[in-house]
Design an enzyme around this catalytic site. Structure first.
Site, PDB file in Angstrom:
ATOM      1  N   HIS A 124       0.687  -1.352   0.392  1.00  0.00           N
ATOM      2  CA  HIS A 124      -0.091   0.395   0.093  1.00  0.00           C
ATOM      3  C   HIS A 124       0.627   1.124  -0.063  1.00  0.00           C
ATOM      4  CE1 HIS A 124      -2.775   3.060   1.848  1.00  0.00           C
ATOM      5  NE2 HIS A 124      -3.759   1.834   1.492  1.00  0.00           N
ATOM      6  N   ASP A 201       2.123  -5.106   8.320  1.00  0.00           N
ATOM      7  CA  ASP A 201       1.498  -3.612   7.766  1.00  0.00           C
ATOM      8  C   ASP A 201       0.067  -5.202   8.161  1.00  0.00           C
ATOM      9  OD1 ASP A 201      -0.850  -2.531   6.589  1.00  0.00           O
ATOM     10  OD2 ASP A 201       0.303  -2.013   4.965  1.00  0.00           O
ATOM     11  N   GLN A 204      -4.708  -5.396   7.072  1.00  0.00           N
ATOM     12  CA  GLN A 204      -5.598  -6.379   6.080  1.00  0.00           C
ATOM     13  C   GLN A 204      -5.600  -7.533   6.789  1.00  0.00           C
ATOM     14  OE1 GLN A 204      -7.954  -5.444   4.327  1.00  0.00           O
ATOM     15  NE2 GLN A 204      -7.640  -3.210   3.220  1.00  0.00           N
ATOM     16  N   LYS A 227     -10.685  -0.646   9.585  1.00  0.00           N
ATOM     17  CA  LYS A 227     -10.611  -1.757   9.016  1.00  0.00           C
ATOM     18  C   LYS A 227     -11.452  -2.911   9.749  1.00  0.00           C
ATOM     19  CE  LYS A 227      -8.051   0.071   5.774  1.00  0.00           C
ATOM     20  NZ  LYS A 227      -6.345   0.202   4.462  1.00  0.00           N
ATOM     21  N   CYS A 365      -4.325   2.892  -3.570  1.00  0.00           N
ATOM     22  CA  CYS A 365      -3.389   3.086  -3.445  1.00  0.00           C
ATOM     23  C   CYS A 365      -3.013   1.975  -2.996  1.00  0.00           C
ATOM     24  CB  CYS A 365      -3.425   2.801  -1.835  1.00  0.00           C
ATOM     25  SG  CYS A 365      -5.325   4.246  -0.880  1.00  0.00           S
TER      26      CYS A 365
HETATM   27  C1  LIG Z   1      -5.923   1.288   4.267  1.00  0.00           C
HETATM   28  C2  LIG Z   1      -4.389   0.313   3.951  1.00  0.00           C
HETATM   29  C3  LIG Z   1      -3.652   0.750   4.982  1.00  0.00           C
HETATM   30  C4  LIG Z   1      -3.207   2.489   5.438  1.00  0.00           C
HETATM   31  O1  LIG Z   1      -4.570   1.961   6.544  1.00  0.00           O
HETATM   32  P1  LIG Z   1      -5.306   3.807   6.591  1.00  0.00           P
HETATM   33  O2  LIG Z   1      -6.250   3.167   7.441  1.00  0.00           O
HETATM   34  O3  LIG Z   1      -5.597   4.415   5.738  1.00  0.00           O
HETATM   35  O4  LIG Z   1      -3.925   4.624   7.511  1.00  0.00           O
HETATM   36  C5  LIG Z   1      -2.761   0.201   4.880  1.00  0.00           C
HETATM   37  N1  LIG Z   1      -1.320  -0.895   4.242  1.00  0.00           N
HETATM   38  C6  LIG Z   1      -3.139  -1.387   3.942  1.00  0.00           C
HETATM   39  C7  LIG Z   1      -2.633  -3.340   3.484  1.00  0.00           C
HETATM   40  C8  LIG Z   1      -3.986  -1.198   4.148  1.00  0.00           C
HETATM   41  O5  LIG Z   1      -5.570  -2.213   3.690  1.00  0.00           O
END
Ligand SMILES: *Cc1c(COP(=O)(O)O)cnc(C)c1O
Length: 407
Positions: A124, A201, A204, A227, A365
């Site tokens: 992302h 990260d 997801q 999320k 993104c």
């Molecule tokens: C949504 C997302 C982000 C960013 O998250 P925010 O809540 O917009 O700060 C980073 N990495 C992944 C894989 C995402 O899906």
């Protein structure tokens, strides 16, 4: 495993009863943000109705109960990811801010000119740009783990990227654009053989897969509340105590200090060192309700249900003429990205919206992922625990209509 009562779950999410463009809402944009169960909405209302007050500041009753609730949420997160210490859980604005804190603070202290940072080809933007900014500032370099046509990282190529100059590895657990679930445990172990710390990260991942940061032996782990059925404006940075202690603070301000004079300021201890200023108090507190909700249903049950739904959706969409999936990894989470020959994803999204079906279209993104596959973007249906086979049937019917109209 607990029983998975889909009708009861759907009833817990008030927004699922609404209509969009005179059609029942079919919400398939959960990779962008999930809807909130009534328990979370009620917790937000309760906070403002009965508790509103600043945290970590007042001697008065309301400030004490809101501080207590905020710290209960921190311990709730600690349990959710099995962190060893509650002060390893830093409350941030979200995944983006959490990654920026590590890039800024770990980067400032430990990464210099000529050093290298490894990321992956499926990141992302929020796990690319902060590192590029650091590289611009410090003269360090990004190395990128490539992926194959299925959207799986090339582990042999990853191993070959390490050098004396590698200072950090940062990659996603689950790709928001492709759905790929990366072999994080194996990849962390490889980095540790080179004594290199790893940031994962988890934006997801945490709503689909049970995460144990100690078992993974991950050094930094980040995710967002919104999320995972929680409020917007709150996220988590987990870091190992030794690393967080070694890092300089992020922003300066209230709460992150011990003592301030015009000559010198001493910084507060973890976690407050990284929590300058008034946080998003209600969102932080209401993470408790979101985690309680997930834990009550159980991530194993959620994963099993979503896996079934993913298989069904993949089979049904494959029957639509011209559909090509982008992201066909053997380990996938409930994200389905696809294109239709000769039709722009955006046009499909507009027609689906007219039918009350919410999907995301575009690069999600993750522009380099689209470049890798030589496409401008995809249509993405991302599933959550409250989606049904009926939602999928609606999507497939809507897609067939869109294709008919646009061909
Ligand atoms: C949504 C997302 C982000 C960013 O998250 P925010 O809540 O917009 O700060 C980073 N990495 C992944 C894989 C995402 O899906």
């Amino acid at each position: 495993m607990k029983t998975f009562d889909i009708q009861k779950i759907r009833a817990d999410f008030p927004i699922l009863k609404r209509e969009v463009n005179n059609k029942p809402l079919v919400y398939l944009d959960n990779g962008a943000t999930t809807q909130k169960p009534k328990a979370v909405i009620d917790a937000i209302v309760d906070y403002y109705t009965a508790m509103n007050s600043n945290v970590h500041r007042g001697v008065h009753y309301l400030s004490q109960i809101s501080t207590d609730a905020f710290e209960v949420a921190r311990r709730k997160v600690q349990g959710f990811i099995n962190a060893e210490h509650e002060h390893e859980v830093i409350v941030t604005k979200g995944t983006t801010e959490s990654i920026n804190i590590v890039a800024s603070c770990y980067g400032r202290a430990f990464i210099g000119e000529g050093d290298e940072i490894i990321i992956s080809a499926m990141e992302h933007h929020s796990n690319i740009v902060p590192w590029q900014m650091l590289c611009d500032e410090k003269g360090c370099k990004l190395r990128v783990i490539p992926m194959n046509d299925a959207g799986e990282l090339d582990i042999e190529a990853y191993k070959a990227l390490f050098s004396e100059r590698t200072k950090l590895v940062s990659f996603t657990y689950v790709s928001n654009a492709l759905g790929t679930i990366n072999p994080v445990r194996e990849m962390i172990a490889i980095a540790h053989e080179h004594q290199v710390p790893v940031l994962i990260d988890g934006a997801q991942a945490v709503q689909h897969i049970a995460v144990d940061v100690q078992e993974l032996d991950v050094d930094f782990f980040v995710f967002s509340g919104h999320k995972m059925y929680g409020p917007t404006g709150v996220g988590i940075l987990y870091g190992k105590e030794s690393l967080l202690n070694a890092m300089p603070p992020y922003q300066g301000g209230g709460d992150m200090i011990k003592e301030v004079t015009f000559e010198k300021t001493t910084y507060n201890e973890l976690p407050f060192k990284f929590e300058a200023g008034t946080p998003n108090i209600e969102a932080g507190i209401c993470l408790t309700a979101a985690i309680d909700y997930i834990e009550e249903i159980g991530l194993d049950a959620i994963k099993a249900y979503e896996d079934e739904l993913l298989a069904y959706a993949t089979d049904e969409l494959a029957k639509v003429e011209g559909v090509r999936f982008i992201g066909t990894a053997s380990h996938k989470s409930s994200v389905i990205s696809f294109i239709v020959d000769g039709i722009h994803p955006y046009d499909i999204g507009v027609i689906l919206d007219k039918l009350g079906i919410a999907v995301r279209t575009g690069h999600h993104c993750a522009q380099p992922v689209m470049d890798r596959f030589g496409i401008p973007g995809t249509v993405r249906a991302s599933l959550a625990m409250y989606n049904t086979t009926e939602d999928i049937d609606n999507l497939v019917q809507g897609l067939k209509r869109a294709v008919q109209m646009l061909k």
